[in-house]
Design an enzyme around this catalytic site. Structure first.
Site, PDB file in Angstrom:
ATOM      1  N   LEU A 185       0.816  -1.211   0.000  1.00 44.04           N
ATOM      2  CA  LEU A 185       0.000   0.000   0.000  1.00 44.04           C
ATOM      3  C   LEU A 185       0.850   1.262   0.000  1.00 44.04           C
ATOM      4  CD1 LEU A 185      -2.139  -2.164   0.880  1.00 44.04           C
ATOM      5  CD2 LEU A 185      -3.227  -0.338   2.209  1.00 44.04           C
ATOM      6  N   THR A 222      -3.669   5.344   4.996  1.00 43.90           N
ATOM      7  CA  THR A 222      -2.343   4.883   4.577  1.00 43.90           C
ATOM      8  C   THR A 222      -1.395   6.074   4.535  1.00 43.90           C
ATOM      9  OG1 THR A 222      -3.182   3.005   3.304  1.00 43.90           O
ATOM     10  CG2 THR A 222      -1.010   3.833   2.693  1.00 43.90           C
ATOM     11  N   HIS A 225      -0.533   7.124   8.204  1.00 42.94           N
ATOM     12  CA  HIS A 225       0.403   6.155   8.784  1.00 42.94           C
ATOM     13  C   HIS A 225       1.810   6.361   8.232  1.00 42.94           C
ATOM     14  CE1 HIS A 225       1.340   2.006  10.372  1.00 42.94           C
ATOM     15  NE2 HIS A 225       2.229   2.057   9.389  1.00 42.94           N
ATOM     16  N   GLU A 226       1.929   6.474   6.917  1.00 44.72           N
ATOM     17  CA  GLU A 226       3.253   6.598   6.306  1.00 44.72           C
ATOM     18  C   GLU A 226       3.895   7.948   6.602  1.00 44.72           C
ATOM     19  OE1 GLU A 226       4.703   4.094   5.301  1.00 44.72           O
ATOM     20  OE2 GLU A 226       3.092   2.690   4.852  1.00 44.72           O
ATOM     21  N   HIS A 229       5.561   7.729   9.847  1.00 47.09           N
ATOM     22  CA  HIS A 229       6.910   7.168   9.750  1.00 47.09           C
ATOM     23  C   HIS A 229       7.902   8.218   9.260  1.00 47.09           C
ATOM     24  CE1 HIS A 229       5.656   3.205  10.725  1.00 47.09           C
ATOM     25  NE2 HIS A 229       5.155   2.866   9.550  1.00 47.09           N
ATOM     26  N   HIS A 235       6.102   1.785  14.713  1.00 48.35           N
ATOM     27  CA  HIS A 235       4.844   1.101  14.950  1.00 48.35           C
ATOM     28  C   HIS A 235       4.577   1.021  16.449  1.00 48.35           C
ATOM     29  CE1 HIS A 235       5.259  -0.858  10.785  1.00 48.35           C
ATOM     30  NE2 HIS A 235       4.283   0.042  10.742  1.00 48.35           N
ATOM     31  N   TRP A 237       3.650  -1.257  18.377  1.00 51.77           N
ATOM     32  CA  TRP A 237       4.149  -2.427  19.094  1.00 51.77           C
ATOM     33  C   TRP A 237       5.669  -2.535  19.035  1.00 51.77           C
ATOM     34  CZ3 TRP A 237       2.089  -2.313  14.329  1.00 51.77           C
ATOM     35  CH2 TRP A 237       2.780  -2.936  13.301  1.00 51.77           C
ATOM     36  N   ASP A 245       8.120   1.269  21.253  1.00 58.36           N
ATOM     37  CA  ASP A 245       8.009   2.182  20.115  1.00 58.36           C
ATOM     38  C   ASP A 245       8.671   3.523  20.378  1.00 58.36           C
ATOM     39  OD1 ASP A 245       6.226   3.254  21.930  1.00 58.36           O
ATOM     40  OD2 ASP A 245       4.576   3.481  20.498  1.00 58.36           O
ATOM     41  N   ASP A 286      -8.507   1.435   7.871  1.00 55.65           N
ATOM     42  CA  ASP A 286      -8.579   2.896   7.882  1.00 55.65           C
ATOM     43  C   ASP A 286      -9.624   3.407   8.877  1.00 55.65           C
ATOM     44  OD1 ASP A 286      -6.653   2.877   5.912  1.00 55.65           O
ATOM     45  OD2 ASP A 286      -7.741   4.227   4.570  1.00 55.65           O
TER      46      ASP A 286
END
Length: 315
Positions: A185, A222, A225-226, A229, A235, A237, A245, A286
């Site tokens: 994705l 998406t 989320h990206e 980063h 992440h 976890w 994290d 999402d």
């Protein structure tokens, strides 16, 4: 509260994205996949100095977070965004409206004005964050190509390889919309990487409000989320069972969570507690992710202050 430990392991705690929806879907992709882990691993192998830079960035980040008077130099960050569209078919040549919808989603999610923010459970209401970072679309570049998919070797970021070079990557967030292939994705480059490949790649089918055909990845998360980063978030976890994290106020999670878990979702990591499955940095669908925390906000903000790896952004 989680203990923050700086070591070389921090650099190698890479981002592997894999998410299985528990709901029926019309999407051809049944597992959420991002390639940040593989891309970063290849970058580390190709450039041994990257590990040093990322350790330095981590040390700087933790130092800034630890200061009680921590604040952004100019009070806010507005990030200019360039979107690079690479298309072979008409459907891949996504519209200006769809592109703007992704910018709108980023603005909502990073300022806690998303309509589902009110669904944050009461136990986390005090730490649910308005990150206060906004995004401004400045340019859309389009290029017709013959490629059926681009993969994850950053070819889409190079004009010489048939893609489009990033525009002013030290001062601008570049997004690439294209067909990645392999069920991926999207993927992002963390702070510290080469400016020639800096930015975020999102498959065009999951870029912005992409319609029911892309369910359950059709709400632009998406991108959220990206970009998280790209702003140095891991992440939730910690990419390890009950991992770290590097954020103190996110509950320890056993592993990635899928679909839209019902709250409360009790962790098997001891002591017993609820997992924050609705965090943008989990792997939920999402519609199942809708919050950042104050700790994540501080971590993101640290990269934009003087001396930070993205201090030139928006200047």
């Amino acid at each position: 509260m989680k203990k923050i430990i700086l070591s070389a392991a921090v650099v190698l705690m890479l981002i592997s994205c894999q998410n299985e929806s528990t709901e029926p879907t019309t999407s051809a992709i049944t597992h959420r996949l991002c390639a940040s882990h593989d891309v970063l691993q290849e970058q580390l192998e190709a450039d041994p100095t990257l590990a040093i830079r990322m350790n330095e960035i981590e040390a700087f980040t933790q130092n800034r977070i630890s200061k009680s008077n921590f604040r952004l130099v100019n009070g806010k960050v507005v990030i200019p965004v360039v979107v690079n569209v690479l298309y072979r078919t008409a459907s891949e040549n996504i519209s200006d409206a769809q592109i703007q919808s992704q910018i709108d989603v980023l603005n909502q999610d990073f300022t806690a004005t998303n309509t589902d923010f009110g669904s944050v459970p009461a136990e986390w209401s005090a730490i649910a964050a308005n990150v206060g970072i906004t995004f401004e679309l400045v340019t859309i570049n389009r290029k017709s190509t013959s490629k059926t998919s681009w993969g994850t070797r950053d070819a889409m970021k190079s004009t010489k390889k048939g893609g489009l070079d990033p525009t002013s990557p030290t001062t601008t967030l570049n997004l690439w919309a294209c067909t990645i292939g392999g069920g991926i994705l999207g993927y992002a480059q963390f702070p510290g990487g080469s400016s020639s490949t800096d930015g975020v790649v999102i498959d065009s089918k999951y870029f912005g409000l992409s319609g029911t055909a892309s369910y359950p990845y059709n709400l632009g998360r998406t991108g959220t989320h990206e970009v998280g980063h790209w702003m140095n978030l891991r992440h939730i976890w910690g990419d390890a069972s009950c991992g770290n994290d590097l954020v103190a106020d996110t509950p320890v999670a056993k592993t990635s969570n899928f679909g839209v878990p019902a709250y409360p979702y009790v962790s098997t990591c001891l002591p017993a507690h609820n997992e924050m499955t609705m965090n943008y940095m989990d792997y939920t669908d999402d519609r199942g992710m809708y919050m950042f925390t104050n700790g994540q906000k501080a971590r993101m903000a640290a990269i934009f202050v003087s001396g930070g790896p993205r201090a030139a952004i928006g200047q």
